[in-house]
Design a protein around this motif. Structure first.
Motif, PDB file in Angstrom:
ATOM      1  N   LYS A   1       3.993   5.760  -5.547  1.00  0.00           N
ATOM      2  CA  LYS A   1       3.940   5.829  -7.009  1.00  0.00           C
ATOM      3  C   LYS A   1       2.801   6.733  -7.472  1.00  0.00           C
ATOM      4  CE  LYS A   1       6.021   1.335  -7.900  1.00  0.00           C
ATOM      5  NZ  LYS A   1       5.822  -0.016  -8.444  1.00  0.00           N
TER       6      LYS A   1
ATOM      7  N   GLN B   1       0.828  -1.204   0.000  1.00  0.00           N
ATOM      8  CA  GLN B   1       0.000   0.000   0.000  1.00  0.00           C
ATOM      9  C   GLN B   1       0.864   1.256   0.000  1.00  0.00           C
ATOM     10  OE1 GLN B   1      -2.458  -0.617   3.456  1.00  0.00           O
ATOM     11  NE2 GLN B   1      -4.084  -1.602   2.277  1.00  0.00           N
TER      12      GLN B   1
ATOM     13  N   GLU C   1       3.959   1.551  -1.141  1.00  0.00           N
ATOM     14  CA  GLU C   1       4.585   1.672  -2.456  1.00  0.00           C
ATOM     15  C   GLU C   1       3.600   2.219  -3.477  1.00  0.00           C
ATOM     16  OE1 GLU C   1       6.192  -2.136  -3.477  1.00  0.00           O
ATOM     17  OE2 GLU C   1       7.812  -1.982  -2.012  1.00  0.00           O
ATOM     18  N   PHE C   2       2.374   1.755  -3.416  1.00  0.00           N
ATOM     19  CA  PHE C   2       1.338   2.236  -4.332  1.00  0.00           C
ATOM     20  C   PHE C   2       1.077   3.722  -4.113  1.00  0.00           C
ATOM     21  CE2 PHE C   2      -3.146   3.084  -5.281  1.00  0.00           C
ATOM     22  CZ  PHE C   2      -3.158   2.779  -6.633  1.00  0.00           C
ATOM     23  N   LYS C   3       0.973   4.132  -2.849  1.00  0.00           N
ATOM     24  CA  LYS C   3       0.742   5.544  -2.546  1.00  0.00           C
ATOM     25  C   LYS C   3       1.893   6.406  -3.039  1.00  0.00           C
ATOM     26  CE  LYS C   3      -2.038   4.805   1.617  1.00  0.00           C
ATOM     27  NZ  LYS C   3      -2.031   4.930   3.083  1.00  0.00           N
TER      28      LYS C   3
END
Length: 64
Positions: free
Chosen positions: A39, A33, A35-37
């Motif tokens: 990116k 989560q 890493e997604f935020k």
């Protein structure tokens, strides 16, 4: 078809319980989560910067 839906629901519930009770899996989900935020924030910043650059050129043309 009902058996398939019931099996999928039971699998989802068991999977959620497994993730909730597993520290290792929870840490993995949180890392994903984050890493997604990161990116997503970088992508949004890039789009805003390109939008501002294209917008600033239009404003100078309007003033002249």
């Amino acid at each position: 078809m009902e058996k398939f839906i019931a099996g999928m629901a039971a699998g989802a519930v068991l999977g959620a319980l497994w993730v909730a009770n597993s520290n290792k899996t929870r840490a993995l989900v949180q890392k994903g989560q984050e890493e997604f935020k990161t990116k997503l924030d970088a992508y949004i910043d890039e789009k805003l910067a390109s939008f501002q650059q294209s917008g600033s050129g239009d404003e100078t043309k309007k003033k002249n």
